[in-house]
Design a protein around this motif. Structure first.
Motif, PDB file in Angstrom:
ATOM      1  N   GLN A 261       0.781  -1.113   0.067  1.00  0.00           N
ATOM      2  CA  GLN A 261       0.104  -0.015  -0.141  1.00  0.00           C
ATOM      3  C   GLN A 261       0.926   1.341  -0.124  1.00  0.00           C
ATOM      4  OE1 GLN A 261      -2.102  -0.857   3.499  1.00  0.00           O
ATOM      5  NE2 GLN A 261      -4.191  -1.623   2.570  1.00  0.00           N
ATOM      6  N   ARG A 262       1.800   1.164   0.801  1.00  0.00           N
ATOM      7  CA  ARG A 262       2.937   2.522   0.804  1.00  0.00           C
ATOM      8  C   ARG A 262       3.506   2.615  -0.589  1.00  0.00           C
ATOM      9  NH1 ARG A 262       6.380   1.222   5.085  1.00  0.00           N
ATOM     10  NH2 ARG A 262       5.083   2.440   6.773  1.00  0.00           N
ATOM     11  N   LEU A 263       3.831   1.578  -1.369  1.00  0.00           N
ATOM     12  CA  LEU A 263       4.466   1.817  -2.531  1.00  0.00           C
ATOM     13  C   LEU A 263       3.780   2.416  -3.497  1.00  0.00           C
ATOM     14  CD1 LEU A 263       7.361   0.537  -3.589  1.00  0.00           C
ATOM     15  CD2 LEU A 263       6.058  -1.129  -4.530  1.00  0.00           C
ATOM     16  N   ASP A 264       2.477   1.971  -3.497  1.00  0.00           N
ATOM     17  CA  ASP A 264       1.278   2.473  -4.447  1.00  0.00           C
ATOM     18  C   ASP A 264       1.040   3.754  -4.219  1.00  0.00           C
ATOM     19  OD1 ASP A 264      -0.968   2.048  -6.346  1.00  0.00           O
ATOM     20  OD2 ASP A 264      -2.087   2.507  -4.542  1.00  0.00           O
ATOM     21  N   PHE A 265       1.157   4.257  -2.864  1.00  0.00           N
ATOM     22  CA  PHE A 265       0.837   5.559  -2.241  1.00  0.00           C
ATOM     23  C   PHE A 265       1.902   6.610  -2.744  1.00  0.00           C
ATOM     24  CE2 PHE A 265       1.908   8.560   1.133  1.00  0.00           C
ATOM     25  CZ  PHE A 265       1.203   9.551   0.874  1.00  0.00           C
ATOM     26  N   HIS A 266       3.214   6.107  -2.443  1.00  0.00           N
ATOM     27  CA  HIS A 266       4.489   6.656  -2.991  1.00  0.00           C
ATOM     28  C   HIS A 266       4.357   6.846  -4.526  1.00  0.00           C
ATOM     29  CE1 HIS A 266       6.897   5.685   0.581  1.00  0.00           C
ATOM     30  NE2 HIS A 266       5.852   6.545   0.887  1.00  0.00           N
ATOM     31  N   HIS A 267       4.093   5.903  -5.419  1.00  0.00           N
ATOM     32  CA  HIS A 267       3.969   5.926  -6.860  1.00  0.00           C
ATOM     33  C   HIS A 267       2.984   7.050  -7.287  1.00  0.00           C
ATOM     34  CE1 HIS A 267       6.385   2.953  -9.047  1.00  0.00           C
ATOM     35  NE2 HIS A 267       6.445   2.515  -8.134  1.00  0.00           N
ATOM     36  N   LYS A 268       1.454   7.225  -6.567  1.00  0.00           N
ATOM     37  CA  LYS A 268       0.644   7.833  -6.889  1.00  0.00           C
ATOM     38  C   LYS A 268       1.009   9.479  -6.913  1.00  0.00           C
ATOM     39  CE  LYS A 268      -3.241   4.820  -6.997  1.00  0.00           C
ATOM     40  NZ  LYS A 268      -4.036   4.170  -6.143  1.00  0.00           N
ATOM     41  N   THR A 269       1.625   9.505  -5.530  1.00  0.00           N
ATOM     42  CA  THR A 269       1.924  10.951  -5.032  1.00  0.00           C
ATOM     43  C   THR A 269       3.266  11.562  -6.046  1.00  0.00           C
ATOM     44  OG1 THR A 269       1.572  10.257  -2.784  1.00  0.00           O
ATOM     45  CG2 THR A 269       2.752  12.371  -2.983  1.00  0.00           C
ATOM     46  N   ALA A 270       4.070  10.659  -6.339  1.00  0.00           N
ATOM     47  CA  ALA A 270       5.119  11.041  -7.259  1.00  0.00           C
ATOM     48  C   ALA A 270       4.807  11.348  -8.790  1.00  0.00           C
ATOM     49  CB  ALA A 270       6.293   9.914  -7.187  1.00  0.00           C
ATOM     50  N   ARG A 271       3.658  10.632  -9.032  1.00  0.00           N
ATOM     51  CA  ARG A 271       3.202  10.960 -10.335  1.00  0.00           C
ATOM     52  C   ARG A 271       2.575  12.290 -10.488  1.00  0.00           C
ATOM     53  NH1 ARG A 271       4.178  10.949 -14.740  1.00  0.00           N
ATOM     54  NH2 ARG A 271       4.817   8.624 -14.674  1.00  0.00           N
ATOM     55  N   ARG A 272       1.865  12.707  -9.323  1.00  0.00           N
ATOM     56  CA  ARG A 272       1.227  13.965  -9.293  1.00  0.00           C
ATOM     57  C   ARG A 272       2.015  15.052  -9.227  1.00  0.00           C
ATOM     58  NH1 ARG A 272      -1.656  16.415  -5.394  1.00  0.00           N
ATOM     59  NH2 ARG A 272      -1.053  14.841  -3.922  1.00  0.00           N
ATOM     60  N   LEU A 273       3.239  14.805  -8.571  1.00  0.00           N
ATOM     61  CA  LEU A 273       3.982  16.171  -8.479  1.00  0.00           C
ATOM     62  C   LEU A 273       4.847  16.150  -9.840  1.00  0.00           C
ATOM     63  CD1 LEU A 273       5.643  15.545  -4.991  1.00  0.00           C
ATOM     64  CD2 LEU A 273       4.308  17.214  -5.491  1.00  0.00           C
ATOM     65  N   VAL A 274       4.881  15.053 -10.541  1.00  0.00           N
ATOM     66  CA  VAL A 274       5.785  15.233 -11.827  1.00  0.00           C
ATOM     67  C   VAL A 274       4.706  15.870 -12.771  1.00  0.00           C
ATOM     68  CG1 VAL A 274       6.667  13.733 -13.447  1.00  0.00           C
ATOM     69  CG2 VAL A 274       7.633  13.448 -11.227  1.00  0.00           C
TER      70      VAL A 274
END
Ligand SMILES: [Zn+2]
Length: 391
Positions: A261-274
């Motif tokens: 779940q943490r991995l998934d959250f990190h991916h989504k947050t990073a995607r949004r910032l990028v």
């Protein structure tokens, strides 16, 4: 790497047999042992004789090492070279920081939980345009050839793009993955004209200079609560008993779920910032650990470095810039007038400048300072991906 190309990673789930998995764990153990021994050697050579041992010196010793400790024969030669290269890079990064006046982030010994991958550094014959033996998938794309481990079942859920360069075998959240790094044409996102500073915290996952508070997801918090309850159950049960074994299994399962779940959250947050920003600045964890070390931070640190790794990969692919800045005094400096003193921070949450009276949420003020520092650093920084900056 050429100007108009970038690196893209492709990650596929591996399904090793029991003996294959045992061999993979053994490879992790040996490569980590080698890394730590190499670090030890460098430190003691310097302490005892003032001598600098280079990565090249250590590479030359590998043959002798295999003779003296035959268990290292079980590891493919390139895989054995890679930890020494990793260490060499860590040293070079450290000395680059020293040159900039920051003596932080000396290479550290790796405990098992910080060592979860090994790497084949060449999987493609560029001249002949074909696969080399390590990492070569079978024609039906059902298995991968991993030297010294075997032909391991793999799920290629999407095709590989570009020219494969390296293969990393990663153990993550209790599962094994094959991660190919390929050279692909750059795929830049259109510029947004926006830059952002990101401050990571323990109460909030992140606070941006735009004033956004990124919360740790609720299911993650619930999972952590559940984990604590289950861990207490384990502690209560009698050692060696079946009921304890069952409880231990439950803990491992919850752990795995939280990890994913943490991995998934990190991916989504990073995607949004990028997607939203051309330049993303965050604090350099290597430095900040020395500055604001406390228990909560060092535990969160694992999560943050995973997040920043994901962020820089996505940024490199999209032609965005990620800058790691020296975080010292970012929480004490007034973003408005630059006045820096401890008294500015009147509480954990509030910042009121004693010089100009500027008042703001303390974390937002810190993230604005981080962005400000990145602005200084941008001049004289080239290339995409992570830049280390001191301003
Ligand atoms: Zn001020």
């Amino acid at each position: 790497m050429e100007e108009n190309t970038t690196h893209k990673t492709h990650k596929y789930r591996l399904y090793p047999t029991k003996p294959q998995e045992a061999a993979m764990f053994e490879t992790l153990r040996l490569t980590r042992q080698l890394y730590n021994a190499a670090l030890e050697q460098r430190i003691s050579a310097y302490k005892k004789q003032g001598k600098t041992v280079t990565g090249y010196d250590q590479q030359k010793e590998l043959t002798a090492l295999k003779k003296a400790c035959p268990e290292f024969e079980a590891v493919y030669s390139h895989v054995l070279q890679e930890p020494l290269e990793r260490l060499d890079k860590a040293y070079k990064r450290f000395f680059a920081r020293v040159k900039q006046g920051v003596t932080a982030g000396f290479p550290r010994f790796k405990p098992a939980q910080r060592w979860n991958s090994f790497k084949f550094k060449e999987v493609w014959d560029k001249k002949k345009g074909r696969w080399l033996t390590p990492g070569r998938p079978t024609d039906d794309r059902k298995r991968i050839n991993i030297p010294k481990i075997g032909s391991v079942k793999c799920k290629f859920h999407r095709p590989l793009e570009g020219t494969p360069k390296t293969l990393q075998i990663v153990h993550e959240c209790g599962e094994w993955y094959a991660v190919y790094t390929c050279e692909v044409p750059k795929n830049p996102l259109p510029a947004t004209g926006s830059s952002v500073g990101v401050d990571v915290g323990t109460t909030w996952f992140a606070i941006t200079s735009d004033g956004e508070f990124v919360e740790n997801p609720r299911h993650l918090k619930n999972g952590l609560k559940k984990l604590r309850v289950q861990q207490r159950t384990v502690a209560r049960r009698k050692k060696g008993g079946n009921r304890r074994k069952k409880a231990v299994k439950l803990v491992a399962k919850t752990h795995q779920k939280i990890c994913r779940q943490r991995l998934d959250f990190h991916h989504k947050t990073a995607r949004r910032l990028v997607n939203e920003h051309d330049v993303i600045a965050h604090e350099d964890l290597k430095v900040s650990n020395m500055v604001k070390s406390n228990l909560a931070r060092s535990i969160s640190d694992v999560g943050w470095s995973q997040f920043f790794d994901i962020l820089s990969l996505k940024a490199a692919d999209a032609g965005r810039k990620v800058i790691a800045v020296d975080p010292r005094h970012t929480s004490q400096r007034c973003h408005q007038c630059g006045h820096t003193c401890r008294e500015n921070r009147i509480s954990q949450a509030r910042f009121v400048c004693v010089a100009c009276g500027h008042s703001e949420n303390a974390d937002i003020n810190a993230s604005r300072n981080i962005l400000h520092r990145a602005g200084h650093a941008l001049h004289g920084v080239n290339g995409s991906g992570v830049s280390h900056a001191v301003a």
